[in-house]
Every structure is written in structure tokens, then in C-alpha cells.
Design a protein around this motif. Structure first.
Motif, PDB file in Angstrom:
ATOM      1  N   GLY A 181     -21.459 -62.881 -16.571  1.00  0.00           N
ATOM      2  CA  GLY A 181     -22.511 -63.013 -15.572  1.00  0.00           C
ATOM      3  C   GLY A 181     -22.790 -64.431 -15.128  1.00  0.00           C
ATOM      4  O   GLY A 181     -23.548 -64.642 -14.173  1.00  0.00           O
ATOM      5  N   MET A 182     -22.190 -65.426 -15.809  1.00  0.00           N
ATOM      6  CA  MET A 182     -22.442 -66.824 -15.447  1.00  0.00           C
ATOM      7  C   MET A 182     -21.562 -67.238 -14.270  1.00  0.00           C
ATOM      8  O   MET A 182     -20.354 -67.010 -14.272  1.00  0.00           O
ATOM      9  CB  MET A 182     -22.169 -67.733 -16.642  1.00  0.00           C
ATOM     10  N   SER A 183     -22.176 -67.840 -13.251  1.00  0.00           N
ATOM     11  CA  SER A 183     -21.421 -68.305 -12.091  1.00  0.00           C
ATOM     12  C   SER A 183     -20.567 -69.508 -12.468  1.00  0.00           C
ATOM     13  O   SER A 183     -20.888 -70.256 -13.398  1.00  0.00           O
ATOM     14  CB  SER A 183     -22.381 -68.696 -10.962  1.00  0.00           C
ATOM     15  N   GLY A 236     -16.240 -60.142 -14.427  1.00  0.00           N
ATOM     16  CA  GLY A 236     -15.534 -59.598 -15.581  1.00  0.00           C
ATOM     17  C   GLY A 236     -16.462 -59.317 -16.754  1.00  0.00           C
ATOM     18  O   GLY A 236     -17.515 -59.935 -16.893  1.00  0.00           O
ATOM     19  N   GLN A 237     -16.035 -58.377 -17.587  1.00  0.00           N
ATOM     20  CA  GLN A 237     -16.785 -58.002 -18.782  1.00  0.00           C
ATOM     21  C   GLN A 237     -15.905 -58.163 -20.020  1.00  0.00           C
ATOM     22  O   GLN A 237     -14.679 -58.090 -19.937  1.00  0.00           O
ATOM     23  CB  GLN A 237     -17.254 -56.547 -18.686  1.00  0.00           C
ATOM     24  N   ILE A 238     -16.539 -58.395 -21.149  1.00  0.00           N
ATOM     25  CA  ILE A 238     -15.809 -58.475 -22.411  1.00  0.00           C
ATOM     26  C   ILE A 238     -15.630 -57.065 -22.950  1.00  0.00           C
ATOM     27  O   ILE A 238     -16.620 -56.341 -23.121  1.00  0.00           O
ATOM     28  CB  ILE A 238     -16.571 -59.346 -23.424  1.00  0.00           C
ATOM     29  N   THR A 249     -11.833 -70.651 -25.315  1.00  0.00           N
ATOM     30  CA  THR A 249     -12.074 -70.826 -23.876  1.00  0.00           C
ATOM     31  C   THR A 249     -11.170 -69.939 -23.039  1.00  0.00           C
ATOM     32  O   THR A 249     -11.621 -69.283 -22.087  1.00  0.00           O
ATOM     33  CB  THR A 249     -11.863 -72.304 -23.484  1.00  0.00           C
ATOM     34  N   LEU A 250      -9.886 -69.908 -23.401  1.00  0.00           N
ATOM     35  CA  LEU A 250      -8.920 -69.148 -22.612  1.00  0.00           C
ATOM     36  C   LEU A 250      -9.237 -67.660 -22.585  1.00  0.00           C
ATOM     37  O   LEU A 250      -9.283 -67.037 -21.516  1.00  0.00           O
ATOM     38  CB  LEU A 250      -7.511 -69.368 -23.171  1.00  0.00           C
ATOM     39  N   ILE A 251      -9.461 -67.076 -23.769  1.00  0.00           N
ATOM     40  CA  ILE A 251      -9.589 -65.615 -23.789  1.00  0.00           C
ATOM     41  C   ILE A 251     -10.883 -65.153 -23.118  1.00  0.00           C
ATOM     42  O   ILE A 251     -10.891 -64.134 -22.418  1.00  0.00           O
ATOM     43  CB  ILE A 251      -9.466 -65.059 -25.223  1.00  0.00           C
ATOM     44  N   ILE A 252     -11.956 -65.906 -23.275  1.00  0.00           N
ATOM     45  CA  ILE A 252     -13.193 -65.528 -22.582  1.00  0.00           C
ATOM     46  C   ILE A 252     -13.022 -65.662 -21.073  1.00  0.00           C
ATOM     47  O   ILE A 252     -13.475 -64.797 -20.301  1.00  0.00           O
ATOM     48  CB  ILE A 252     -14.380 -66.385 -23.072  1.00  0.00           C
ATOM     49  N   SER A 253     -12.334 -66.712 -20.632  1.00  0.00           N
ATOM     50  CA  SER A 253     -12.121 -66.899 -19.189  1.00  0.00           C
ATOM     51  C   SER A 253     -11.237 -65.801 -18.615  1.00  0.00           C
ATOM     52  O   SER A 253     -11.447 -65.356 -17.478  1.00  0.00           O
ATOM     53  CB  SER A 253     -11.491 -68.272 -18.919  1.00  0.00           C
ATOM     54  N   LEU A 254     -10.265 -65.340 -19.382  1.00  0.00           N
ATOM     55  CA  LEU A 254      -9.385 -64.281 -18.900  1.00  0.00           C
ATOM     56  C   LEU A 254     -10.149 -62.967 -18.733  1.00  0.00           C
ATOM     57  O   LEU A 254      -9.839 -62.171 -17.843  1.00  0.00           O
ATOM     58  CB  LEU A 254      -8.208 -64.097 -19.864  1.00  0.00           C
ATOM     59  N   PHE A 255     -11.132 -62.747 -19.578  1.00  0.00           N
ATOM     60  CA  PHE A 255     -11.984 -61.565 -19.427  1.00  0.00           C
ATOM     61  C   PHE A 255     -12.960 -61.723 -18.260  1.00  0.00           C
ATOM     62  O   PHE A 255     -13.054 -60.863 -17.385  1.00  0.00           O
ATOM     63  CB  PHE A 255     -12.800 -61.320 -20.710  1.00  0.00           C
TER      64      PHE A 255
END
Length: 320
Positions: free
Chosen positions: A140-142, A151-153, A71-77
Motif C-alpha cells: 500500500g505504500m506509494s 501488489g500483495q504479499i 528488499t528484492l522479494i518484498i519489491s517483487l511482491f
């Protein structure tokens, strides 16, 4: 750690033969690559669990730690547009907080490790769910308040999910974990603590320090697994790491059963994870429903526990 009579590798080879005969495409290069790359995450989680078991602990929070890391790393991106290196660093620093919470309960408040890490499991799971606003996170998700995300991965991050990258990461972590636990003095001390904590204290060993190291390693390896999971799925899902706990426990106990001393060990854990991966993959190729696989894994774990605990009961010893 010597593997007693090569029993576990022999079982793996037997399964390979059975599935090769019953499922013609089982030994195809694509399927073998799928098996090995698919077992990477659970193997890394299980190696961390092996460290907590070596000091007579039991880290039940590893599954929730995988979820939090994912969860953390995807949110940071996606939410904060941080760079790859900084996102990984921030994620792992936060994951150390999980280990510190476990250690606070176990070492300071003297809560038994099983109960302490069970509490931490629920706390961390709740933190991940609250932080993700009760939903998944993807490009792309609000967000839940309707605000857009931009943000992009990074492509380099997604490249970590390639089979070759996953296998190389597993080999590197496996070698380091093996050398640290089996070929260094701190690793030997961890086993001494696991065998007899009081005797270790009387001999002047800083028991709490080594227990702390074991739980920090367990959390960090679960955190790395969560990062690799994020690279594979490119999103953060609710309770994404929950399914790894039981499989990791099974792999660690199967590995302990296979060793001459019936102690948790890195090589045995890797072989245990491989056994489960081969079994799962073969059963799927034989059209066994995916929802029945937990029955098989549970039975394998039960057999490993029976063998392990019978050995120590006969010897009049406690488990490690």
C-alpha cells in the motif's frame, strides 16, 4: 565435528538454569518457542559464514546480502506482483551475483577476502538502498515518484514466519549444511584448503572451485535468511540485515572455539547461535536495556576469539 568436552552445551545449560531462577517465566513454552524461532535467521546466516571460514575466508557481506534479499522479494511482491515461486527464484538468482562479485575480487584480482567482502558489503548495501529508492517498501505504500502500488504479499509467504515453519526450515538447512561440510568429500576438501591452501594446490585439488562453492553457499544462505526476514516483518527496511553480521560472526567463532580442532563447524555454529539467543532473551527478561546487548555480544565474541587464537598460537598454526 566433535564438540570438545561438551563445554558449550554445558554453558548453555548453566545459562538456562540461571535465567530460570532469576526470571520465573523464562522456561515457559511461549518463551522457549520465541528463543528458538528468533535465532533461526542469524543461525542460517552464521552457517553460511561457517562455509567461508572453512576455506580460510571471511564473508563480511552477509549482512548486506540479507538486506538486499529482503528488499528484492518484498519489491517483487508489492511493485511487480510476481508469484511466490518466481519471486523467490529471482531473488536467489540475484543473490548469487553477490557471491560472484566476491569471487571476482578474491580469485581474479587476488584481493584478500576480508577487504574484498568489505568492499562488497558497501556495494550491496548501496544497491539495496538505491533500488528501494532510499526508503522502506510495504503493502500500500506509494513509490518515491508518487505512483501507487497494488501488489500483495502472498499468505503462503507470510506462513513461512510461523514458529513451526521457521524451526523446520532451520532443521532442514542445518542437516544439509552439516552433511555437506562434514560428511562429503567436497566438505573435507574445504577444510584441507582452509588448513593449507598451497598444499591443497600441490596435491591437485581445484582450490578455486571449492572456494567458489563456499562463497556461493554463504551468499545463498544469507539470501534465504533475507527471505525469511521479509516473511516475518512483511516489509523491506533500510539496512535490515546489518544487525545480523556481528551476531553471525560471534556464533561461528564461538562454535569454532568449542570444537576439538578449533575449526569452524556447523554444530558448533548452531550451538553458538543458541548461546547468544538464550543470553539475549534472558537479559531482556531481566530488564537489561536492549541497547546494551551489543556490549554483551561483543564481549562474548572477544572471549571466543581470544580462546581460538591462543589455541592456534600455542600450536604454532594459522587460523582456519
Amino acid at each position: 565435528m566433535r564438540i570438545k568436552q561438551l563445554g558449550l552445551p554445558a554453558v548453555i545449560v548453566l545459562l538456562l538454569i540461571i535465567f530460570t531462577v532469576t526470571a520465573p517465566h523464562f522456561l515457559s513454552m511461549n518463551n522457549i518457542t520465541s528463543i528458538v524461532s528468533g535465532m533461526v535467521i542469524v543461525t542460517i546466516v552464521a552457517m553460511g559464514l561457517t562455509y567461508s571460514l572453512s576455506v580460510d575466508g571471511f564473508d563480511l557481506s552477509v549482512g548486506s546480502t540479507v538486506t538486499l534479499s529482503n528488499t528484492l522479494i518484498i519489491s517483487l511482491f508489492v511493485w511487480h506482483q510476481l508469484s511466490l515461486g518466481l519471486s523467490i527464484l529471482v531473488t536467489l538468482v540475484c543473490i548469487i551475483g553477490v557471491a560472484l562479485l566476491n569471487l571476482l575480487l578474491i580469485l581474479y584480482f587476488k584481493v584478500p577476502d576480508l577487504y574484498a567482502t568489505l568492499a562488497t558489503m558497501f556495494i550491496v548495501e548501496g544497491i539495496a538502498l538505491t533500488y528501494s529508492e532510499g526508503g522502506s517498501i510495504s503493502v500500500g505504500m506509494s513509490r518515491q515518484d508518487g505512483s501507487a502500488t497494488s501488489g500483495q504479499i502472498p499468505a503462503d509467504f507470510s506462513a513461512l514466519a510461523s514458529p513451526l515453519s521457521l524451526i523446520m526450515i532451520l532443521l532442514i538447512i542445518g542437516v544439509i549444511a552439516y552433511l555437506l561440510l562434514h560428511r562429503t568429500n567436497p566438505g573435507r576438501i574445504m577444510y584441507m584448503i582452509g588448513s593449507n591452501k598451497q598444499a591443497a594446490k600441490f596435491s591437485g585439488i581445484k582450490v578455486h572451485r571449492h572456494i567458489a562453492v563456499a562463497y556461493i553457499i554463504s551468499a545463498l544462505l544469507a539470501g534465504i535468511s533475507g527471505i525469511l526476514l521479509a516473511a516475518q516483518v512483511s516489509s523491506a527496511q533500510i539496512n535490515s540485515g546489518a544487525g545480523y553480521l556481528m551476531t553471525a560472526v560471534a556464533a561461528a567463532f564461538i562454535g569454532a572455539t568449542a570444537s576439538a580442532s578449533h575449526k569452524p563447524n556447523v554444530i558448533g555454529t548452531i550451538l553458538g547461535a543458541l548461546l547468544i539467543a538464550v543470553l539475549e532473551n534472558g537479559l531482556v527478561m531481566l530488564s537489561v536495556p536492549y541497547y546494551a546487548l551489543n556490549i554483551v555480544k561483543g564481549c562474548v565474541l572477544a572471549i571466543a576469539l581470544i580462546l581460538n587464537y591462543q589455541q592456534f598460537t600455542k600450536g604454532g598454526r594459522h587460523r582456519v
